[in-house]
Design an enzyme around this catalytic site. Structure first.
Site, PDB file in Angstrom:
ATOM      1  CG  HIS A   6      -1.781   1.194   1.396  1.00 19.72           C
ATOM      2  ND1 HIS A   6      -3.070   1.102   1.858  1.00 19.72           N
ATOM      3  CD2 HIS A   6      -1.575   2.513   1.155  1.00 19.72           C
ATOM      4  CE1 HIS A   6      -3.612   2.312   1.901  1.00 19.72           C
ATOM      5  NE2 HIS A   6      -2.710   3.181   1.476  1.00 19.72           N
ATOM      6  CG  HIS A  39      -1.415   6.987  -1.523  1.00 18.53           C
ATOM      7  ND1 HIS A  39      -2.694   7.089  -2.007  1.00 18.53           N
ATOM      8  CD2 HIS A  39      -1.518   6.395  -0.303  1.00 18.53           C
ATOM      9  CE1 HIS A  39      -3.547   6.600  -1.116  1.00 18.53           C
ATOM     10  NE2 HIS A  39      -2.848   6.164  -0.077  1.00 18.53           N
ATOM     11  CD  GLN A  85      -7.566  11.075  -0.455  1.00 15.61           C
ATOM     12  OE1 GLN A  85      -6.416  10.674  -0.516  1.00 15.61           O
ATOM     13  NE2 GLN A  85      -8.327  10.890   0.617  1.00 15.61           N
ATOM     14  CD  GLU A 133      -6.234   6.859   6.942  1.00 20.62           C
ATOM     15  OE1 GLU A 133      -5.058   7.244   7.030  1.00 20.62           O
ATOM     16  OE2 GLU A 133      -6.894   6.917   5.895  1.00 20.62           O
ATOM     17  CG  ASP A 162      -0.921   5.514   3.683  1.00 20.80           C
ATOM     18  OD1 ASP A 162      -1.328   5.550   2.513  1.00 20.80           O
ATOM     19  OD2 ASP A 162      -1.499   6.081   4.613  1.00 20.80           O
TER      20      ASP A 162
END
Length: 412
Positions: free
Chosen positions: A75, A77, A170, A231, A327
């Protein structure tokens, strides 16, 4: 004759969960592993064990160093990397300010911008032994700039790295008009899977609807689901149960992954016990991101503060497949990060109280075999004949001669 032989490397016994299914053998870090040789032919591991002398024209002496399969980043971005401070710094350190800053930054995205930053970070990951990566590309803008650049990058790095691209809304699916259609367009363009962010929707009901849209798309196109789930430091954020139930009802099962799930740290034991059974039955994968969440979560707590770690220890012990990931790397959400998954695992073992011998071994599984399972590449992964000749050799090992009673033995 082999093309290449690596001599005198030391595997970590019990690391492969297929060999040590229980995860509680307790032997792996207390017994020294024998030194082995690895023979390579045509880019594939041809033999593992003690090989005869002069078995290849080129040999490399591992000198007793530790050998592991390549690390797996489950994971990250790549579209947001290296944008910390642009257009401004996240002063509060919160998720919400990070989202606001990214909304401003992504209006300036170009293909060249994304490719330059993402490729630079992929090279950093590669230097840390990472050969399998799953990235999330934001599709919340009409041109799908991040998604298209990520798909281009996937093909560019294919000769030496396995890159998967997940279409990530997002700004939400229901909350952002057009994102449902863009998710489907992303799948038509070749995205490996779709995502949702249910806790970012306006209401509980809208969050559930977003999950249903995401699962329906994945089922129709035969792709995977990788969610951003719970989250929040909020015991009322309970979308993980919905995701597990949908994984069962749609038959997607282990093709479903949920990242973060920090709210599990705030659940009552009674509710969490019920949830554990559902998670184990569903086959869903969990990804923990300890670096960013330990820094971002707990910001609204009074003391004692929560530190943003999901209950990964309890989930692993209940039979749920858990992996550890970055992340963000130097983005509006997290200003640090080097690309080392060992650093992420190091943070996890502290926050999750996983410093027992078998627990330390499990943390390594979470960035290797378990993460490969999350990406669906476990069948083509590991150090064994017939597997790709990809592995990491580290300047560490188990001291020769240590025994079960030698409590001082460990990693050097």
């Amino acid at each position: 004759m082999y093309d290449l032989v690596f001599r005198n490397v030391r595997p970590l016994q019990g690391l492969d969960p297929a060999v040590n299914e229980t995860g509680f053998g307790g032997e792996a870090l207390t017994e020294p592993s024998p030194l082995i040789d690895i023979g390579i032919q045509g880019g594939t591991i041809a033999a593992v064990g003690k090989l005869p002398d002069a078995a290849a024209s080129k040999e490399i002496d591992g000198e007793g160093r530790l050998v592991l399969p390549p690390f797996v980043e489950s994971h990250v971005h790549l579209d947001t990397v290296l944008t910390a401070g642009d257009p401004a710094w996240n002063v509060s350190g919160t998720l919400f300010e990070g989202i606001t800053l990214w909304r401003r930054r992504k209006t300036a995205l170009t293909r060249e911008d994304v490719l330059e930053r993402a490729e630079k970070v992929l090279r950093s990951l590669l230097s840390h032994g990472v050969l399998h990566v799953r990235t999330h590309a934001d599709i919340s803008e009409p041109g799908l700039t991040a998604l298209r650049a990520s798909l281009e990058l996937r093909e560019r790095v294919k000769p030496y790295m396995n890159l998967q691209v997940i279409a990530f809304p997002q700004d939400g699916i229901r909350a952002c008009p057009g994102n449902a259609a863009r998710l489907e367009e992303a799948l038509k363009l070749g995205a490996d899977g779709v995502s949702a962010i249910p806790h970012g929707e306006a209401t509980r009901e809208e969050g559930v609807l977003s999950l249903e849209i995401c699962f329906d798309l994945a089922a129709r196109y035969g792709r995977v689901v990788h969610l951003f789930c719970d989250e929040l430091d909020d015991p009322h954020s309970r979308y993980l149960e919905c995701a597990a139930d949908l994984a069962i009802r749609t038959g997607l099962g282990e093709r479903v992954t949920a990242s973060h799930v920090n709210a599990t740290a705030y659940y009552s034991d009674a509710y969490f016990g019920k949830l554990l059974g559902l998670l184990a039955r569903s086959g869903i994968n969990i990804v923990c991101c300890p670096l960013i969440n330990s820094a971002m979560q707990g910001r609204f707590d009074a003391y004692p503060k929560g530190r943003g770690i999901a209950r990964i220890k309890e989930m692993w012990q209940a039979g749920v497949n858990v992996s550890i990931a970055h992340d963000d790397i130097r983005s509006p959400f997290y200003p640090l990060g080097s690309g080392s998954l060992l650093q992420a695992a190091h943070m996890a073992v502290h926050l999750a109280h996983m410093t027992g011998r078998e627990e330390l071994l499990e943390a390594l599984r979470m960035v290797t075999y378990r993460a490969a399972r999350t990406l669906g590449t476990a069948g083509d992964y590991g150090i064994a004949p017939g597997k790709p000749a990809s592995f990491v050799i580290l300047p560490a090992g188990i001291p020769p001669g240590c025994s079960r009673s030698d409590r001082s033995a460990g990693m050097s």
